[in-house]
Design a protein around this motif. Structure first.
Motif, short mmCIF file in Angstrom:
data_model
loop_
_atom_site.label_atom_id
_atom_site.label_comp_id
_atom_site.label_asym_id
_atom_site.label_seq_id
_atom_site.Cartn_x
_atom_site.Cartn_y
_atom_site.Cartn_z
N VAL A 15 84.61 75.47 28.72
CA VAL A 15 85.01 74.75 29.75
C VAL A 15 85.14 75.33 31.20
O VAL A 15 85.23 76.53 31.03
N THR A 16 84.49 74.85 32.19
CA THR A 16 84.70 75.39 33.51
C THR A 16 85.06 74.26 34.43
O THR A 16 85.02 72.96 34.44
N LEU A 17 85.73 74.62 35.51
CA LEU A 17 86.09 73.84 36.61
C LEU A 17 85.17 74.05 37.77
O LEU A 17 84.37 75.14 37.90
N ILE A 18 84.74 73.05 38.49
CA ILE A 18 84.05 72.95 39.48
C ILE A 18 84.48 72.43 40.78
O ILE A 18 85.60 71.88 40.92
N GLU A 19 83.96 72.73 42.04
CA GLU A 19 84.34 72.45 43.46
C GLU A 19 86.02 72.48 43.83
O GLU A 19 86.81 73.38 43.34
N ASP A 20 86.58 71.56 43.84
CA ASP A 20 87.98 71.26 44.36
C ASP A 20 89.03 71.67 43.18
O ASP A 20 90.02 71.97 43.34
#
Length: 80
Positions: A15-20
């Motif tokens: 799992v990864t988070l992107i941008e904001d």
């Protein structure tokens, strides 16, 4: 926006988070949508041709994605 500490890591396992979601930007700067598309493009490059059922390979690709993105983010938003 600067009163929150930046995330030390925005990827974990598969799992990864992107941008904001990964780093704060000013809501009136209108960076969110465009850079989310940009992040999606570069994330897609990292994941292309991988066996997505191999958790270790996916995790490594996400770590490489995360390592490659900060320089671009800092130029745009300043240190997060």
């Amino acid at each position: 926006m600067r009163d929150r500490k930046p995330l030390k890591q925005w990827s974990k396992r598969r799992v990864t988070l992107i941008e904001d979601a990964a780093h704060l930007t000013s809501p009136d700067a209108a960076y969110g949508a465009g850079t989310a598309i940009e992040d999606g493009y570069f994330l897609g490059l990292r994941l292309a041709d991988l066996d997505l059922t191999d958790h270790h390979t996916v995790s490594q690709a996400l770590q490489k994605f995360e390592a490659a993105r900060p320089s671009r983010r800092r130029r745009r938003c300043g240190p997060s």
